[in-house]
Design an enzyme around this catalytic site. Sequence first.
Site, PDB file in Angstrom:
ATOM      1  N   ASP A 160       5.067 -10.627  -5.875  1.00  0.00           N
ATOM      2  CA  ASP A 160       5.283  -9.993  -7.173  1.00  0.00           C
ATOM      3  C   ASP A 160       6.242 -10.907  -7.939  1.00  0.00           C
ATOM      4  OD1 ASP A 160       4.938  -8.104  -9.135  1.00  0.00           O
ATOM      5  OD2 ASP A 160       5.254  -6.406  -7.778  1.00  0.00           O
ATOM      6  N   TYR A 166       0.447  -4.645 -17.212  1.00  0.00           N
ATOM      7  CA  TYR A 166      -0.921  -5.148 -17.228  1.00  0.00           C
ATOM      8  C   TYR A 166      -1.672  -4.493 -18.388  1.00  0.00           C
ATOM      9  CZ  TYR A 166       0.161  -6.545 -12.410  1.00  0.00           C
ATOM     10  OH  TYR A 166       0.724  -7.099 -11.277  1.00  0.00           O
ATOM     11  N   CYS A 194      13.646   9.891  -2.796  1.00  0.00           N
ATOM     12  CA  CYS A 194      12.746   9.635  -1.685  1.00  0.00           C
ATOM     13  C   CYS A 194      13.174  10.532  -0.549  1.00  0.00           C
ATOM     14  CB  CYS A 194      12.839   8.181  -1.239  1.00  0.00           C
ATOM     15  SG  CYS A 194      11.904   7.112  -2.317  1.00  0.00           S
ATOM     16  N   CYS A 213      13.856  -1.331   0.716  1.00  0.00           N
ATOM     17  CA  CYS A 213      13.318  -0.835  -0.558  1.00  0.00           C
ATOM     18  C   CYS A 213      13.556  -1.822  -1.706  1.00  0.00           C
ATOM     19  CB  CYS A 213      13.958   0.496  -0.910  1.00  0.00           C
ATOM     20  SG  CYS A 213      13.283   1.171  -2.435  1.00  0.00           S
ATOM     21  N   ARG A 233      13.191  -1.037  -4.786  1.00  0.00           N
ATOM     22  CA  ARG A 233      13.782  -0.296  -5.910  1.00  0.00           C
ATOM     23  C   ARG A 233      15.105   0.345  -5.517  1.00  0.00           C
ATOM     24  NH1 ARG A 233       8.379   1.965  -7.353  1.00  0.00           N
ATOM     25  NH2 ARG A 233       7.388   0.220  -8.424  1.00  0.00           N
TER      26      ARG A 233
HETATM   27  C1  LIG Z   1       1.730  -3.038  -8.939  1.00  0.00           C
HETATM   28  C2  LIG Z   1       1.816  -2.588 -10.305  1.00  0.00           C
HETATM   29  C3  LIG Z   1       0.722  -1.992 -10.942  1.00  0.00           C
HETATM   30  C4  LIG Z   1      -0.600  -1.768 -10.250  1.00  0.00           C
HETATM   31  O1  LIG Z   1      -1.181  -2.952  -9.862  1.00  0.00           O
HETATM   32  P1  LIG Z   1      -2.594  -2.935  -9.157  1.00  0.00           P
HETATM   33  O2  LIG Z   1      -2.858  -4.359  -8.830  1.00  0.00           O
HETATM   34  O3  LIG Z   1      -3.542  -2.373 -10.155  1.00  0.00           O
HETATM   35  O4  LIG Z   1      -2.505  -2.050  -7.968  1.00  0.00           O
HETATM   36  C5  LIG Z   1       0.859  -1.614 -12.250  1.00  0.00           C
HETATM   37  N1  LIG Z   1       2.016  -1.815 -12.923  1.00  0.00           N
HETATM   38  C6  LIG Z   1       3.080  -2.392 -12.344  1.00  0.00           C
HETATM   39  C7  LIG Z   1       4.304  -2.609 -13.139  1.00  0.00           C
HETATM   40  C8  LIG Z   1       3.013  -2.793 -11.011  1.00  0.00           C
HETATM   41  O5  LIG Z   1       4.085  -3.358 -10.438  1.00  0.00           O
HETATM   42  S1  SF4 Z   2      10.357   1.798  -0.024  1.00  0.00           S
HETATM   43 FE1  SF4 Z   2      11.858   2.660  -1.466  1.00  0.00          FE
HETATM   44  S2  SF4 Z   2      10.642   3.824  -2.943  1.00  0.00           S
HETATM   45 FE2  SF4 Z   2       9.346   3.475  -1.140  1.00  0.00          FE
HETATM   46  S3  SF4 Z   2       9.675   5.300   0.146  1.00  0.00           S
HETATM   47 FE3  SF4 Z   2      11.102   3.750   0.850  1.00  0.00          FE
HETATM   48  S4  SF4 Z   2      12.993   4.170  -0.279  1.00  0.00           S
HETATM   49 FE4  SF4 Z   2      11.339   5.238  -1.333  1.00  0.00          FE
END
Ligand SMILES: *Cc1c(COP(=O)(O)O)cnc(C)c1O
Ligand code: SF4
Length: 422
Positions: A336, A119, A131, A138, A140
Amino acid sequence: MFEYSTVNSREVPLFRDVTEEQWNDWHWQMRNVITDINTLDKVADIDRKEHEDLEKTLGKFKMAITPYYAALMDSSYKLCSVRLQAIPQIAELNDDVSDMHDPLHEDVDSSIPGLTHRYPDRVLLLITDICSMNCRHCTRRRIVGQKDSNLSWDNIQRAVDYIKEHTEVRDVLLSGGDPFTLADSSLERIIAAIREISHVEIIRIGTRTPVVMPMRVTDDLVNMLKKYHPIYVNTHFNHYKEITHEAKEACEKMANAGIPVGNQSVLLRDVNDCPRIMKKLVHELLKIRVKPYYLYQCDLSKGISHFRVSVSKGIEIIESLRGHTTGMAVPTYVVDAPGGGGKIPLSPNYLLSHSDKRYVLRNYEGVITTYTQPSNIFSECWCELCKNNEYGPLDGVASLLNGEKLALEPKDLARRHRNGHT
Ligand SMILES: *Cc1c(COP(=O)(O)O)cnc(C)c1O
Ligand code: SF4
């Protein structure tokens, strides 16, 4: 009255001999994370089929459950909302056609390791892979629990240098992994380096420790954080059952240190895909001074397709909240965008129709009403910020609305080629 449960280690045979001091020490919690089936067997009823499934799933994905969170599970009820987030299921091995390795392009859009500048005015910095717990849903999971390491100080410095050079960055979001798995001193070193950059206005931290290891939120930690205000924390409660006495204390500690705490839930099948569960969750969050921020549609990451529900379910949940309860309790429901398009808010439609003169709107009760536009609707903006062009030109659809741009077009629009333009 909502009864805050207290996680009682004495009730779980495996933890019967653990002292209170050990239990409340987050280092002890992290050292004693449950990672193997034999230990899991001692805290949850695992039948033979589940045992076999677990062996297969653990061949591909790691398991890690903090003793605290394990003690919060209903050990025998397989659909327990806490258990589902903690114990692997065979469905994690399903490859859905829509699954992607890195759906949000966090790696692709990251020229400096750990840093994603998606952004215009804010960056995401993943400072650790670690974590306290590996949540089954998750997004990620391609990173978390893989190498188990923190971002090197070299890379932190590269990120800090990048932010220094990019004066438009006013907001730095620290995430991971879980930043609160770092020692206070390591975390402070990073925060202090970012705080030194004069154009960085706010620092935000994403952590799930208040939910899965609330003893991590110590007085020392919040006293350190509050030196670097404005600091914001976003945490990740998915179900009201997670709001225990301990979690409440952790969140209140942060609030008392002047840290606004927000919550980002993920919409998960059988965990919280019900308007009533979500309503109770957001109410309980407000009571512990946590503001619901986002409700995420589950991403397209690999191994979590069994958690996804339809987008309609998210809309239904927002419909059941907006107007029915305070706007303070209503998170923004977002998808997202795969490919790195960022978060896209989705909402029920409240605008039914419109003419030059009137908007036809409906409210949460289904009442259809109108808003008559003022006769002086066309006005130029005379505000100081516009006059001084303080925020520079606008981007995206916002620039169409104010007339800065006539149209937004894809770079390789076929029509442009046909007409002999380049
Ligand atoms: C979610 C996210 C943010 C923060 O987004 P906000 O809408 O400001 O909370 C910033 N960078 C990345 C890559 C994100 O995924
Ligand atoms: S969702 Fe993924 S990054 Fe978030 S606390 Fe759980 S394991 Fe960690």
